[in-house]
Design a protein around this motif. Structure first.
Motif, mmCIF file in Angstrom:
data_model
loop_
_atom_site.group_PDB
_atom_site.id
_atom_site.type_symbol
_atom_site.label_atom_id
_atom_site.label_comp_id
_atom_site.label_asym_id
_atom_site.label_seq_id
_atom_site.Cartn_x
_atom_site.Cartn_y
_atom_site.Cartn_z
ATOM 1 N N GLY A 41 0.802 -1.212 0.000
ATOM 2 C CA GLY A 41 0.000 0.000 0.000
ATOM 3 C C GLY A 41 0.838 1.266 0.000
ATOM 4 N N ARG A 42 2.150 1.133 0.024
ATOM 5 C CA ARG A 42 3.069 2.279 0.039
ATOM 6 C C ARG A 42 3.213 2.852 -1.374
ATOM 7 N N SER A 43 3.390 4.171 -1.451
ATOM 8 C CA SER A 43 3.570 4.840 -2.734
ATOM 9 C C SER A 43 4.758 4.241 -3.479
ATOM 10 N N ARG A 44 4.624 4.140 -4.789
ATOM 11 C CA ARG A 44 5.739 3.658 -5.611
ATOM 12 C C ARG A 44 6.570 4.810 -6.151
ATOM 13 N N GLY A 45 6.196 6.061 -5.788
ATOM 14 C CA GLY A 45 7.002 7.213 -6.162
ATOM 15 C C GLY A 45 6.660 7.829 -7.500
ATOM 16 N N PHE A 46 5.543 7.402 -8.096
ATOM 17 C CA PHE A 46 5.118 8.022 -9.348
ATOM 18 C C PHE A 46 3.601 8.023 -9.422
ATOM 19 N N GLY A 47 3.090 8.796 -10.369
ATOM 20 C CA GLY A 47 1.648 8.875 -10.518
ATOM 21 C C GLY A 47 1.276 9.394 -11.893
ATOM 22 N N PHE A 48 -0.036 9.560 -12.103
ATOM 23 C CA PHE A 48 -0.551 10.032 -13.387
ATOM 24 C C PHE A 48 -1.604 11.091 -13.140
ATOM 25 N N VAL A 49 -1.591 12.108 -13.999
ATOM 26 C CA VAL A 49 -2.574 13.178 -13.935
ATOM 27 C C VAL A 49 -3.197 13.293 -15.319
ATOM 28 N N GLU A 50 -4.517 13.364 -15.363
ATOM 29 C CA GLU A 50 -5.212 13.561 -16.627
ATOM 30 C C GLU A 50 -5.821 14.954 -16.600
ATOM 31 N N MET A 51 -5.518 15.744 -17.634
ATOM 32 C CA MET A 51 -6.047 17.110 -17.693
ATOM 33 C C MET A 51 -6.174 17.564 -19.139
ATOM 34 N N ASP A 52 -6.815 18.735 -19.349
ATOM 35 C CA ASP A 52 -7.024 19.243 -20.700
ATOM 36 C C ASP A 52 -5.688 19.528 -21.392
ATOM 37 N N ASP A 53 -5.707 19.504 -22.726
ATOM 38 C CA ASP A 53 -4.490 19.631 -23.530
ATOM 39 C C ASP A 53 -3.674 20.887 -23.236
ATOM 40 N N ALA A 54 -4.331 22.052 -23.225
ATOM 41 C CA ALA A 54 -3.612 23.315 -23.034
ATOM 42 C C ALA A 54 -2.949 23.357 -21.656
ATOM 43 N N GLY A 55 -3.682 22.963 -20.639
ATOM 44 C CA GLY A 55 -3.142 22.952 -19.286
ATOM 45 C C GLY A 55 -2.030 21.933 -19.134
ATOM 46 N N ALA A 56 -2.170 20.800 -19.826
ATOM 47 C CA ALA A 56 -1.163 19.743 -19.734
ATOM 48 C C ALA A 56 0.177 20.226 -20.267
ATOM 49 N N ALA A 57 0.167 20.898 -21.397
ATOM 50 C CA ALA A 57 1.413 21.396 -21.986
ATOM 51 C C ALA A 57 2.091 22.393 -21.047
ATOM 52 N N GLN A 58 1.308 23.289 -20.465
ATOM 53 C CA GLN A 58 1.866 24.269 -19.524
ATOM 54 C C GLN A 58 2.429 23.576 -18.284
ATOM 55 N N ALA A 59 1.688 22.617 -17.746
ATOM 56 C CA ALA A 59 2.109 21.919 -16.532
ATOM 57 C C ALA A 59 3.403 21.146 -16.758
ATOM 58 N N ILE A 60 3.503 20.463 -17.889
ATOM 59 C CA ILE A 60 4.713 19.693 -18.196
ATOM 60 C C ILE A 60 5.915 20.626 -18.246
ATOM 61 N N GLN A 61 5.753 21.745 -18.936
ATOM 62 C CA GLN A 61 6.861 22.691 -19.074
ATOM 63 C C GLN A 61 7.249 23.290 -17.724
#
Length: 90
Positions: A41-61
């Motif tokens: 049940g312990r975190s594996r140190g990674f995750g996933f986020v799903e969001m709109d295209d424009a916001g995703a590009a900004q967030a990644i950068q």
């Protein structure tokens, strides 16, 4: 259209809500999930986020390489999982 974003090198204490809040400033977050180990049940140190295209590009950068909780995040567009051959169950 929504994009799926991989977020790696998360601090062990990071929760789904922490991840959602981190990405919310860049746009609408559809889902945010920290991956945990099935057995412990312990975190594996990674995750996933799903969001709109424009916001995703900004967030990644903005977030790739940013230090959060003493760790430098690795943020990029998630790649489809490679299929692995099935193993026989004994």
């Amino acid at each position: 259209m929504a994009k799926n974003i991989y977020v790696g090198n998360l601090a062990w204490a990071t929760t789904d809500a922490d991840l959602r809040n981190l990405f919310a400033e860049f746009g609408e977050v559809i889902s945010a999930r920290v991956i945990s180990d099935r057995e412990t049940g312990r975190s594996r140190g990674f995750g996933f986020v799903e969001m709109d295209d424009a916001g995703a590009a900004q967030a990644i950068q903005a977030l790739n390489g940013k230090s959060i909780g003493g760790r430098d995040l690795k943020v990029n567009e998630a790649q489809p999982r490679e299929s692995r051959p099935s193993r026989p169950r004994y």
